[in-house]
Write an enzyme that holds these catalytic residues in place. Structure first.
Site, PDB file in Angstrom:
ATOM      1  N   ARG A  24      -2.948   4.591  -3.214  1.00  0.00           N
ATOM      2  CA  ARG A  24      -3.273   5.546  -2.149  1.00  0.00           C
ATOM      3  C   ARG A  24      -3.374   4.775  -0.836  1.00  0.00           C
ATOM      4  NH1 ARG A  24      -1.577   9.148  -4.752  1.00  0.00           N
ATOM      5  NH2 ARG A  24      -2.681  10.983  -5.529  1.00  0.00           N
ATOM      6  N   HIS A  47       6.294   8.411  -0.704  1.00  0.00           N
ATOM      7  CA  HIS A  47       5.501   8.923  -1.837  1.00  0.00           C
ATOM      8  C   HIS A  47       6.418   9.420  -2.970  1.00  0.00           C
ATOM      9  CE1 HIS A  47       1.305  10.620  -2.936  1.00  0.00           C
ATOM     10  NE2 HIS A  47       2.003  10.391  -4.035  1.00  0.00           N
TER      11      HIS A  47
HETATM   12  P1  NDP Z   1      -6.554   5.968 -13.997  1.00  0.00           P
HETATM   13  O1  NDP Z   1      -7.732   6.799 -13.660  1.00  0.00           O
HETATM   14  O2  NDP Z   1      -5.978   6.040 -15.380  1.00  0.00           O
HETATM   15  O3  NDP Z   1      -6.892   4.423 -13.739  1.00  0.00           O
HETATM   16  C1  NDP Z   1      -7.609   3.987 -12.663  1.00  0.00           C
HETATM   17  C2  NDP Z   1      -7.847   2.491 -12.813  1.00  0.00           C
HETATM   18  O4  NDP Z   1      -8.525   2.021 -11.635  1.00  0.00           O
HETATM   19  C3  NDP Z   1      -8.753   2.147 -13.996  1.00  0.00           C
HETATM   20  O5  NDP Z   1      -8.333   0.956 -14.611  1.00  0.00           O
HETATM   21  C4  NDP Z   1     -10.119   1.959 -13.339  1.00  0.00           C
HETATM   22  O6  NDP Z   1     -10.977   1.058 -14.021  1.00  0.00           O
HETATM   23  C5  NDP Z   1      -9.705   1.330 -12.025  1.00  0.00           C
HETATM   24  N1  NDP Z   1     -10.754   1.517 -11.023  1.00  0.00           N
HETATM   25  C6  NDP Z   1     -11.295   2.661 -10.567  1.00  0.00           C
HETATM   26  N2  NDP Z   1     -12.274   2.405  -9.672  1.00  0.00           N
HETATM   27  C7  NDP Z   1     -12.353   1.053  -9.581  1.00  0.00           C
HETATM   28  C8  NDP Z   1     -13.190   0.174  -8.873  1.00  0.00           C
HETATM   29  N3  NDP Z   1     -14.144   0.621  -8.050  1.00  0.00           N
HETATM   30  N4  NDP Z   1     -13.013  -1.157  -9.035  1.00  0.00           N
HETATM   31  C9  NDP Z   1     -12.064  -1.627  -9.876  1.00  0.00           C
HETATM   32  N5  NDP Z   1     -11.231  -0.838 -10.596  1.00  0.00           N
HETATM   33  C10 NDP Z   1     -11.393   0.490 -10.455  1.00  0.00           C
HETATM   34  O7  NDP Z   1      -5.451   6.287 -12.916  1.00  0.00           O
HETATM   35  P2  NDP Z   1      -3.854   6.228 -13.056  1.00  0.00           P
HETATM   36  O8  NDP Z   1      -3.486   4.886 -13.551  1.00  0.00           O
HETATM   37  O9  NDP Z   1      -3.359   7.396 -13.785  1.00  0.00           O
HETATM   38  O10 NDP Z   1      -3.422   6.422 -11.520  1.00  0.00           O
HETATM   39  C11 NDP Z   1      -3.843   5.514 -10.526  1.00  0.00           C
HETATM   40  C12 NDP Z   1      -3.545   6.085  -9.161  1.00  0.00           C
HETATM   41  O11 NDP Z   1      -2.152   6.031  -8.887  1.00  0.00           O
HETATM   42  C13 NDP Z   1      -3.873   7.564  -8.964  1.00  0.00           C
HETATM   43  O12 NDP Z   1      -5.244   7.770  -8.773  1.00  0.00           O
HETATM   44  C14 NDP Z   1      -3.064   7.879  -7.734  1.00  0.00           C
HETATM   45  O13 NDP Z   1      -3.829   7.592  -6.594  1.00  0.00           O
HETATM   46  C15 NDP Z   1      -1.876   6.931  -7.830  1.00  0.00           C
HETATM   47  N6  NDP Z   1      -0.616   7.623  -8.087  1.00  0.00           N
HETATM   48  C16 NDP Z   1       0.402   7.489  -7.196  1.00  0.00           C
HETATM   49  C17 NDP Z   1       1.626   8.072  -7.420  1.00  0.00           C
HETATM   50  C18 NDP Z   1       2.749   7.873  -6.469  1.00  0.00           C
HETATM   51  O14 NDP Z   1       3.796   8.485  -6.623  1.00  0.00           O
HETATM   52  N7  NDP Z   1       2.615   7.008  -5.493  1.00  0.00           N
HETATM   53  C19 NDP Z   1       1.853   8.888  -8.603  1.00  0.00           C
HETATM   54  C20 NDP Z   1       0.722   8.977  -9.475  1.00  0.00           C
HETATM   55  C21 NDP Z   1      -0.456   8.366  -9.219  1.00  0.00           C
HETATM   56  P3  NDP Z   1     -11.513   1.396 -15.497  1.00  0.00           P
HETATM   57  O15 NDP Z   1     -10.295   1.242 -16.396  1.00  0.00           O
HETATM   58  O16 NDP Z   1     -12.521   0.347 -15.749  1.00  0.00           O
HETATM   59  O17 NDP Z   1     -12.043   2.794 -15.457  1.00  0.00           O
HETATM   60  C1  OXD Z   2      -0.228  11.811  -8.111  1.00  0.00           C
HETATM   61  C2  OXD Z   2       0.761  11.476  -7.085  1.00  0.00           C
HETATM   62  O1  OXD Z   2      -1.408  11.511  -7.928  1.00  0.00           O
HETATM   63  O2  OXD Z   2       1.927  11.952  -7.195  1.00  0.00           O
HETATM   64  O3  OXD Z   2       0.155  12.398  -9.148  1.00  0.00           O
HETATM   65  O4  OXD Z   2       0.446  10.745  -6.146  1.00  0.00           O
END
Ligand code: NDP
Ligand code: OXD
Length: 309
Positions: free
Chosen positions: A224, A272
């Site tokens: 993000r 994006h």
């Molecule tokens: P998940 O919720 O599965 O994973 C999030 C990860 O971030 C976890 O490993 C979590 O740790 C870690 N995390 C959260 N907060 C913290 C913190 N404060 N410090 C350290 N680590 C942290 O999310 P996804 O993998 O499914 O997606 C990640 C992001 O990708 C989405 O939230 C979105 O913003 C972005 N995205 C972007 C897209 C694009 O097209 N550009 C498409 C889809 C998603 P823990 O495992 O310990 O909980």
């Molecule tokens: C999502 C994205 O969060 O597309 O799914 O960014």
């Protein structure tokens, strides 16, 4: 017969109009999927940001909000929402992210830009290192980060990972906590941001942490935009500490025309498109959650509203 409200932007509807009812029917649940309904009659809300629903209070009978996006920062903090909230985890979204991350890591790893733009007739016979001699850090080891880390590890990169809690992932050196982040950044030639946007992660790549990266490191951000401050990033690039930033997500989207990122020689902007929820596979995930809701089983991919992801 259940009522499922499709509360995303109307332009998304044609892609789901058949796929979603069919997927629900295949689970044995009887439902109609509609674009409009009396809120008090809605059983499930299929949700996306910028859709027609922002106040969940009238949906008195609804059992869950099923998000079409992986990221939930636009809805997790909604005070009118007391229903369970599930985010999107689906195989095609993950596959797309793995392809994007591997592609952009390889661009930097192989130094492709030099050859694509030409070396002005200079025969510089300098081979890139092998993947096993390159360290890639993935910040965020959830559904997407973990899949990317594993794909990079399968290609023999040295992969480091950082998450909120401890993790044990084969082929990935996992760390957590502030010291873990510092250690991860100090060793990363390429860093990939796949963290969700939460109160804790906003601005996580601040100037102090960027300065921990080895000189000339590459940053790839499909997470993000607000994980990093725009001016801080530009300053790190201009000072020469950071080699390049490939950015897929931005504080304001679409990225405004006049924004410095568009023309900066050390920034690559992608609009994006790193990964997208695909209707066929996403419909199956939504249908399975509706089936679970009806069977009294726990929902998949529930958001921890307190943690914000
Ligand atoms: P998940 O919720 O599965 O994973 C999030 C990860 O971030 C976890 O490993 C979590 O740790 C870690 N995390 C959260 N907060 C913290 C913190 N404060 N410090 C350290 N680590 C942290 O999310 P996804 O993998 O499914 O997606 C990640 C992001 O990708 C989405 O939230 C979105 O913003 C972005 N995205 C972007 C897209 C694009 O097209 N550009 C498409 C889809 C998603 P823990 O495992 O310990 O909980
Ligand atoms: C999502 C994205 O969060 O597309 O799914 O960014």
């Amino acid at each position: 017969m259940l009522t499922v409200l499709f509360a995303a932007r109307e332009e998304r509807w044609p892609a789901y109009e058949t796929a979603l009812p069919d997927a629900i029917a295949r689970t044995g649940v009887e439902a109609r999927v509609v674009l409009q309904a009396d809120p008090s009659e809605v059983d499930y809300i299929v949700f996306a940001p910028n859709g027609p629903v922002s106040d969940f209070r009238p949906y008195t009978k609804a059992k869950a909000v099923l998000n079409l996006w992986a990221g939930v920062e636009d809805v997790a903090g909604n005070q009118t929402l007391t229903l369970p909230l599930a985010r999107m985890v689906e195989p095609s979204l993950t596959e797309g992210m793995v392809e994007y991350v591997v592609g952009h890591v390889l661009r930097h790893h192989l130094g492709m830009d030099t050859h694509i733009h030409g070396t002005d007739g200079v025969w510089s016979h300098e081979a890139p290192p092998l993947a096993r001699d390159r360290t890639v850090a993935v910040l965020g080891l959830g559904a997407l980060g973990q899949a990317c880390a594993q794909a990079l590890s399968a290609m023999r990169f040295q992969v480091l990972g950082w998450s909120r809690g401890p993790k044990d992932i084969s082929g990935v050196t996992c760390r957590n906590g502030e010291d873990g982040l510092a250690e991860t950044l100090r060793r990363a030639d390429i860093v990939v941001l796949l963290l969700p946007l939460t109160a804790e992660t906003e601005g996580v790549m601040n100037a102090r942490r960027l300065a921990l990266l080895p000189k000339g490191a590459f940053l790839i951000n499909p997470g993000r935009g607000a994980l990093i401050d725009d001016d801080t990033l530009l300053a790190a690039l201009d000072a020469g500490g950071l080699g390049h930033a490939t950015l897929d997500v931005f504080r304001t989207e679409p990225l405004p025309q006049g924004h410095a990122f568009w023309r900066h020689p050390k920034v690559t902007v992608t609009p994006h498109i790193a990964a997208e929820t695909r209707p066929a596979s996403a419909s199956k995930v939504i249908a399975e959650n509706i089936r679970r809701g009806e069977a009294g089983e726990p929902f998949l991919h529930l958001v921890n509203r307190k943690a914000g992801y």
